[in-house]
Design an enzyme around this catalytic site. Structure first.
Site, PDB file in Angstrom:
ATOM      1  N   CYS A   1      -9.856  17.874  20.109  1.00  0.00           N
ATOM      2  CA  CYS A   1      -8.946  16.774  20.440  1.00  0.00           C
ATOM      3  C   CYS A   1      -7.693  16.702  19.583  1.00  0.00           C
ATOM      4  CB  CYS A   1      -9.690  15.441  20.363  1.00  0.00           C
ATOM      5  SG  CYS A   1     -10.288  15.029  18.713  1.00  0.00           S
TER       6      CYS A   1
ATOM      7  N   ALA B   1     -20.823   3.584   1.998  1.00  0.00           N
ATOM      8  CA  ALA B   1     -20.736   2.557   3.055  1.00  0.00           C
ATOM      9  C   ALA B   1     -21.984   1.695   3.158  1.00  0.00           C
ATOM     10  CB  ALA B   1     -20.403   3.204   4.404  1.00  0.00           C
TER      11      ALA B   1
ATOM     12  N   HIS C   1     -25.095  -3.167  -0.337  1.00  0.00           N
ATOM     13  CA  HIS C   1     -26.260  -3.183  -1.211  1.00  0.00           C
ATOM     14  C   HIS C   1     -26.904  -4.561  -1.273  1.00  0.00           C
ATOM     15  CE1 HIS C   1     -26.020   0.883  -2.804  1.00  0.00           C
ATOM     16  NE2 HIS C   1     -24.713   0.747  -2.975  1.00  0.00           N
TER      17      HIS C   1
ATOM     18  N   GLU D   1       0.865  -1.181   0.000  1.00  0.00           N
ATOM     19  CA  GLU D   1       0.000   0.000   0.000  1.00  0.00           C
ATOM     20  C   GLU D   1       0.899   1.227   0.000  1.00  0.00           C
ATOM     21  OE1 GLU D   1      -3.326   0.896  -0.265  1.00  0.00           O
ATOM     22  OE2 GLU D   1      -2.295   2.832  -0.267  1.00  0.00           O
TER      23      GLU D   1
HETATM   24  C1  LIG Z   1     -18.915   7.987  -4.086  1.00  0.00           C
HETATM   25  C2  LIG Z   1     -18.829   6.496  -3.944  1.00  0.00           C
HETATM   26  C3  LIG Z   1     -19.880   5.781  -3.353  1.00  0.00           C
HETATM   27  C4  LIG Z   1     -19.811   4.411  -3.260  1.00  0.00           C
HETATM   28  N1  LIG Z   1     -20.788   3.777  -2.563  1.00  0.00           N
HETATM   29  C5  LIG Z   1     -20.715   2.429  -2.416  1.00  0.00           C
HETATM   30  C6  LIG Z   1     -21.667   1.751  -1.636  1.00  0.00           C
HETATM   31  O1  LIG Z   1     -22.516   2.374  -0.982  1.00  0.00           O
HETATM   32  N2  LIG Z   1     -21.631   0.402  -1.582  1.00  0.00           N
HETATM   33  C7  LIG Z   1     -20.691  -0.299  -2.255  1.00  0.00           C
HETATM   34  O2  LIG Z   1     -20.717  -1.509  -2.199  1.00  0.00           O
HETATM   35  N3  LIG Z   1     -19.710   0.325  -2.945  1.00  0.00           N
HETATM   36  C8  LIG Z   1     -19.698   1.670  -3.033  1.00  0.00           C
HETATM   37  N4  LIG Z   1     -18.720   2.319  -3.719  1.00  0.00           N
HETATM   38  C9  LIG Z   1     -17.657   1.536  -4.293  1.00  0.00           C
HETATM   39  C10 LIG Z   1     -16.624   1.105  -3.265  1.00  0.00           C
HETATM   40  O3  LIG Z   1     -16.305   2.184  -2.409  1.00  0.00           O
HETATM   41  C11 LIG Z   1     -15.367   0.648  -3.977  1.00  0.00           C
HETATM   42  O4  LIG Z   1     -15.716  -0.329  -4.896  1.00  0.00           O
HETATM   43  C12 LIG Z   1     -14.333   0.059  -3.034  1.00  0.00           C
HETATM   44  O5  LIG Z   1     -14.058   0.895  -1.929  1.00  0.00           O
HETATM   45  C13 LIG Z   1     -13.071  -0.167  -3.819  1.00  0.00           C
HETATM   46  O6  LIG Z   1     -12.066  -0.656  -2.970  1.00  0.00           O
HETATM   47  P1  LIG Z   1     -10.651  -0.961  -3.546  1.00  0.00           P
HETATM   48  O7  LIG Z   1      -9.938  -1.692  -2.500  1.00  0.00           O
HETATM   49  O8  LIG Z   1     -10.772  -1.589  -4.867  1.00  0.00           O
HETATM   50  O9  LIG Z   1     -10.019   0.459  -3.841  1.00  0.00           O
HETATM   51  P2  LIG Z   1      -9.190   1.444  -2.924  1.00  0.00           P
HETATM   52  O10 LIG Z   1      -9.815   1.583  -1.601  1.00  0.00           O
HETATM   53  O11 LIG Z   1      -8.951   2.667  -3.696  1.00  0.00           O
HETATM   54  O12 LIG Z   1      -7.841   0.692  -2.685  1.00  0.00           O
HETATM   55  C14 LIG Z   1      -6.819   0.677  -3.649  1.00  0.00           C
HETATM   56  C15 LIG Z   1      -5.520   0.979  -2.954  1.00  0.00           C
HETATM   57  O13 LIG Z   1      -4.444   0.750  -3.845  1.00  0.00           O
HETATM   58  C16 LIG Z   1      -3.409   1.623  -3.526  1.00  0.00           C
HETATM   59  N5  LIG Z   1      -2.505   1.653  -4.650  1.00  0.00           N
HETATM   60  C17 LIG Z   1      -2.766   2.082  -5.915  1.00  0.00           C
HETATM   61  N6  LIG Z   1      -1.699   1.916  -6.683  1.00  0.00           N
HETATM   62  C18 LIG Z   1      -0.725   1.365  -5.920  1.00  0.00           C
HETATM   63  C19 LIG Z   1       0.605   0.952  -6.169  1.00  0.00           C
HETATM   64  N7  LIG Z   1       1.153   1.085  -7.359  1.00  0.00           N
HETATM   65  N8  LIG Z   1       1.317   0.439  -5.137  1.00  0.00           N
HETATM   66  C20 LIG Z   1       0.778   0.316  -3.912  1.00  0.00           C
HETATM   67  N9  LIG Z   1      -0.485   0.681  -3.633  1.00  0.00           N
HETATM   68  C21 LIG Z   1      -1.235   1.197  -4.622  1.00  0.00           C
HETATM   69  C22 LIG Z   1      -4.145   2.898  -3.274  1.00  0.00           C
HETATM   70  O14 LIG Z   1      -3.378   3.783  -2.496  1.00  0.00           O
HETATM   71  C23 LIG Z   1      -5.398   2.433  -2.554  1.00  0.00           C
HETATM   72  O15 LIG Z   1      -5.279   2.498  -1.144  1.00  0.00           O
HETATM   73  C24 LIG Z   1     -18.725   3.706  -3.787  1.00  0.00           C
HETATM   74  C25 LIG Z   1     -17.670   4.410  -4.339  1.00  0.00           C
HETATM   75  C26 LIG Z   1     -17.697   5.811  -4.373  1.00  0.00           C
HETATM   76  C27 LIG Z   1     -16.519   6.563  -4.852  1.00  0.00           C
END
Ligand SMILES: Cc1cc2nc3c(=O)[nH]c(=O)nc-3n(C[C@H](O)[C@H](O)[C@H](O)COP(=O)(O)OP(=O)(O)OC[C@H]3O[C@@H](n4cnc5c(N)ncnc54)[C@H](O)[C@@H]3O)c2cc1C
Ligand SMILES: Cc1cc2nc3c(=O)[nH]c(=O)nc-3n(C[C@H](O)[C@H](O)[C@H](O)COP(=O)(O)OP(=O)(O)OC[C@H]3O[C@@H](n4cnc5c(N)ncnc54)[C@H](O)[C@@H]3O)c2cc1C
Lengths: 412, 474
Positions: free
Chosen positions: B440, B45, B48, B30
């Site tokens: 805080c 959050a 669904h 990360e």
């Molecule tokens: C506005 C919004 C509303 C949403 N609402 C919902 C909801 O209500 N319900 C639902 O199910 N989903 C929802 N989603 C979707 C959901 O939030 C995402 O699908 C989910 O959080 C994605 O998680 P992730 O781990 O794929 O991505 P991320 O949390 O982005 O994790 C990816 C990580 O990879 C790291 N990274 C990237 N490149 C590198 C690299 N080269 N080397 C090391 N680390 C790297 C990044 O820093 C990041 O921390 C929503 C999304 C948004 C934006």
């Protein structure tokens, strides 16, 4: 869990709470004061500037000096610091607190709520943009500088020209921070004229009236803000935007009474603080209130006066010596009144009201109710509360009114 | 055998944990200083139900499966999950048909308990709702959770089962030999690995490019929110949706697990390079407000304490990128549009199984699924809190009054890996309340400096370039 029995429990060890506790103890009540912080004083502790106590002690003291005077008056009070109030029983004067020795249940005869106020966060203004490091509410910046000896940034803008904002502008300037200005959305400063002169003018810090911050920039640390001019209704005017590079934004946009610990006690819709009568008693007969948890006060002397009254009456209530109040008459903000405490007056008793005018006036008349008593006031400024004292006869005449509107009008 | 997971969002975190059910080594990379700071930290959050998804798609399958897994996963990991249910509100006669359509679709997908409710009944159940409501679809399986807490807990549990977490380390290269993955390079070191999983959120297209895997591209789709705190329980009884548009699920009113309320999100497509554009905008916030007020006209706006935005990694082809690719040993759990959070537990379980099969990994007999949660005094009965204070008096000292967080909890968070003020906030909720840290933040800063034996100006909000103070006064 330990249990502790007292006559009066005071919540909050700021000016209001200390004055309340001292007064309650003075009339013989067993009194416990709980304060979450490690020291007594509340906001006084971080206000190292002079300007406190001119009325109460006829001397110009710093905040900590004023606090020390109040601490010295706490004869017979058990003051517990590092002790937080967790919850108050809505049905009787009983509260749960916590500290490093564990949970304590306090059974009291009356409770004085004196938990002060918190600062309104920038997020509450819904200012668009990023959320970087470098955004501080003024009180946080004040604690960093005055208590921790830490410098929040190098180039700062202050949003809000209330006394706290003005004082922080000067404080940061004196610590070598480049303060590029104080921004105020209204067409006149929020704080005392004296503070505008002594905190800004004397140091060449510009005051930008009728302006506000419309965007925050920077991802790691703040890189700047966009300012814009506002119209009479406070709406930003397109085309007036300009970028101001700063690494620090001091936000001083108002205080919000801290009343969440007593969710069952009615609020005053106008101030958001606890609704109390001129007895400083809430609708819950054993719950009294004083200080910034009623509405933000600008003078600590006033806070201490109210605190002492709340403490004395709480002690009398605890001993069953306080006659039930006749129906309190609600007081309402009328023309040109921006704040008014307390929320109702007890007819047939002396009453002290504090109010804040909306617009400045050189000579003004304060009217309490239709055909009611009037008082004159000079040099009325929104920053300074006006004190209105009513006699028992004057309030007795209001006993049959549904409500009493208070107005501030120009006097020729 | 060694697997590298790139990205510790909720997807990478749960995947790392699922991989620990098998033999072999798991490395989780990360680039941020903490877990869950990408898309995972700013979203609705919502867990669904699935009725928004088109049958036959991976989104639909993993959404429904993921929803069913949430009680188990959150139970094992001690993460908040509340199945409060949701209403989709039809506010005009013309919207009734849409409700029917959603119900039919949900039933086809096996979404449990869907029910059409008449307008009068909706008004009775939800006294604050727009009185124009003509009908609603009730979906009892919808839940709410704390996404970053889920990611943090999954990583802790993965690490307790042998995985290693590399925070503040960015993967900059993927080494291939003979058409298969052999290693990863980071900005710090190189590692031999046998498999790589791309769970890189908004940068998944860049990570795919490192392996030479073609992907359809990602569009950052911004969603803006307003956060209210301390809202009355009547407003927090269920998630409220409008009838969806083809583009999005619309602006919602969503209770949070800690007593707040989210209004949002909006949906605005940004240029592909704007992947860190999480700023809010005047228009966006106005839209969020207007959309939410359409559902609940009398929202207590005095309780707004914060505005924020998150970016959805919208895959150009509209579908998750899942599983194996044309490069052997390179897998994806990417293009995680909404409902990616909901789908994450199911995707993680499915993908870990696939990787284990490909690499020939046997189940790990010693896997322990339970994560002991650090104490949270706000949720403890008085006797247990008292006992905790007797062991460590720091648990009796309140640091955050708004959310009742003690010094003991802050120190525990720091010892569990928080290095920044945000790290403490996201783990403990200190600073998330009505004062937004005004009371805080200095105390947390002092505790971080004390525990790290560092100078206060070395402590940041969320990593390099975000120091809170610049030095000592003169
Ligand atoms: C506005 C919004 C509303 C949403 N609402 C919902 C909801 O209500 N319900 C639902 O199910 N989903 C929802 N989603 C979707 C959901 O939030 C995402 O699908 C989910 O959080 C994605 O998680 P992730 O781990 O794929 O991505 P991320 O949390 O982005 O994790 C990816 C990580 O990879 C790291 N990274 C990237 N490149 C590198 C690299 N080269 N080397 C090391 N680390 C790297 C990044 O820093 C990041 O921390 C929503 C999304 C948004 C934006
Ligand atoms: C920056 C600034 C400058 C000022 N300058 C001046 C000036 O120059 N002259 C002047 O006269 N006045 C000035 N004032 C105004 C005046 O000092 C204040 O109005 C007054 O001190 C408020 O006192 P209080 O007791 O109501 O609140 P506070 O001082 O805020 O005290 C409340 C106390 O309650 C405690 N508390 C809250 N909740 C709990 C809980 N659950 N459990 C335990 N404890 C709790 C808090 O820790 C706090 O110590 C200034 C105020 C500020 C903020």
């Amino acid at each position: 869990m330990r249990t502790h029995r007292v006559d009066v429990l005071v919540v909050g060890g700021g000016a209001a709470g200390m004055a309340a506790a001292a007064a309650a103890a003075r009339v013989g009540a067993r009194t416990v004061l709980v304060e979450e912080g490690a020291r007594l004083g509340g906001v006084l502790d971080q206000c190292i500037h002079p300007g406190f106590g001119l009325h109460r002690y006829r001397e110009e003291l710093t905040g900590p000096e004023f606090a020390a005077r109040l601490v010295a008056e706490l004869d017979g009070v058990e003051a517990w610091t590092g002790q937080s109030l967790l919850a108050v029983d809505p049905n009787r004067p009983r509260a749960r607190t916590v500290g490093s020795e564990g949970l304590v249940e306090i059974e009291a005869g009356a409770v004085v709520w004196a938990a002060g106020a918190r600062e309104r966060p920038l997020g509450a203004l819904r200012v668009p943009g990023t959320r970087p490091a470098g955004l501080f509410v003024a009180g946080l910046a004040q604690r960093l500088v005055n208590i921790h000896g830490l410098l929040p940034g190098r180039r700062a803008l202050v949003l809000g020209s209330g006394d706290i904002g003005l004082i922080m502008a000067r404080r940061l300037h004196l610590e070598g921070v480049e303060v590029v200005g104080v921004v105020e959305i209204r067409p006149h400063p929020g704080g005392l004229l004296r503070n505008v002169v002594q905190c800004l003018d004397d140091f060449g810090i510009p005051l930008l009236l009728s302006h506000t911050v419309v965007e925050v920039h920077g991802r790691g640390r703040l890189t700047g803000v966009t300012l814009a001019e506002v119209d009479g209704a406070g709406a930003p005017q397109p085309g007036t935007e300009r970028f101001v590079p700063v690494d620090t934004l001091i936000v001083s946009v108002g205080l919000v009474p801290e009343v969440e610990g007593v969710p069952f006690a009615p609020r005053d819709p106008a101030t958001g603080g606890l609704a109390a009568s001129t007895r400083l008693q809430t609708a819950v007969p054993w719950l009294f209130a004083a200080g910034n948890c009623l509405a933000p006060f600008d003078l600590v002397d006033t806070v201490a006066t109210f605190g002492a009254r709340a403490g004395t009456l709480a002690a009398r209530h605890a001993r069953g010596e306080l006659s039930p109040a006749p129906r309190p008459v609600p007081v309402r903000m009328g023309r040109n009144v921006a704040a008014l405490v307390p929320s109702s007056l007890v007819p047939g008793e002396e009453a002290i009201l504090y109010l804040r005018a909306r617009e400045p006036l050189d000579r003004a008349r304060v009217t309490v109710g239709p055909d009611g008593p009037t008082r004159t006031a000079r040099g009325v400024r929104p920053a300074e509360m006006i004190e209105v004292r009513l006699t028992a006869e004057e309030t007795a005449a209001m006993a049959c009114l549904q409500e009493v509107a208070v107005e501030v009008t120009a006097l020729r | 055998m060694r697997t590298a997971v790139i990205g510790a969002g909720v997807v990478g975190a749960l995947l790392a944990r699922e991989l620990c059910r098998y033999e072999g080594e798991v490395l989780l990379f990360e680039r941020e200083l903490d877990v869950g700071w990408g898309v995972t930290k700013a979203n609705s959050a919502i867990v669904h139900a699935g009725f928004h998804e088109r049958p036959g798609t991976a989104s639909a399958r993993f959404c429904v499966e993921g929803n069913a897994l949430f009680p188990e996963v959150c139970g094992e990991l001690a993460v908040p999950f509340q199945r409060i249910g949701a209403y989709v509100l039809a506010l005009a006669d013309g919207e009734r048909a849409a409700l029917e359509g959603l119900r039919a679709r949900g039933e086809e997908l096996g979404v449990p308990g869907l029910e059409l409710v008449a307008g009068d009944e909706v008004r009775r159940r939800l006294p604050d709702v727009n009185p124009a409501v003509v009908a609603a679809l009730w979906a009892p399986s919808v839940g709410i959770t704390e996404p970053w807490a889920l990611a943090l807990a999954a990583v802790e549990n993965a690490c307790a089962n042998g995985a290693s977490l590399h925070v503040g380390e960015e993967v900059t290269g993927i080494c291939l030999r003979a058409g298969r993955v052999r290693g990863v390079r980071t900005d710090r070191a190189a590692y031999d690995v046998d498999a790589v999983v791309n769970a890189a959120g908004l940068d998944a297209d860049r990570v795919a490019a490192l392996a030479g895997v073609p992907v359809p591209g990602l569009v950052p789709r911004r969603g803006e929110y307003l956060l209210l705190v301390d809202v009355p329980p009547s407003l927090r009884s269920a998630v409220l949706f409008p009838v969806p548009t083809p583009h999005s699920k619309g602006v919602l009113v969503v209770p949070t697990v800690d007593g707040g309320l989210l209004l949002g999100p909006t949906a605005a497509d940004l240029a592909p390079e704007e992947r860190d554009a999480t700023e809010t905008t005047t228009d966006g916030l106005a839209q969020a407000l207007a959309g939410a007020r359409r559902l609940v006209p009398g929202l207590p706006l005095g309780k707004v304490v914060k505005a924020f935005a998150g970016l959805r990694p919208e895959p150009r082809d509209g579908e998750f990128w899942l599983g194996e690719t044309n490069v052997r040993g390179f897998y994806q759990a990417a293009g995680m549009r909404s409902p990616g959070l909901t789908a994450a537990p199911a995707i993680a379980r499915w993908l870990a199984g696939g990787i284990a099969a490909d690499l020939g990994l046997a189940p790990r007999a010693s896997f322990r699924p339970l994560r002991p949660a650090p104490p949270r005094v706000a949720e403890l009965p008085p006797e247990e809190w008292d006992a905790l204070i007797a062991r460590d008096p720091c648990y009796g000292r309140i640091v955050c009054r708004c959310n009742r967080v003690t010094e003991g909890e802050v120190v525990a968070a720091i010892r569990r890996g928080a290095r920044t003020v945000d790290g403490v906030k996201f783990r403990t909720r200190a600073g998330f309340g009505r004062c937004q840290g005004g009371t805080c933040t200095d105390r947390i800063l002092a505790l971080l400096a004390r525990e790290a034996n560092a100078a206060p100006d070395e402590i940041s909000l969320r990593g390099p370039g975000s120091a809170l103070v610049v030095g000592r006064v003169r």
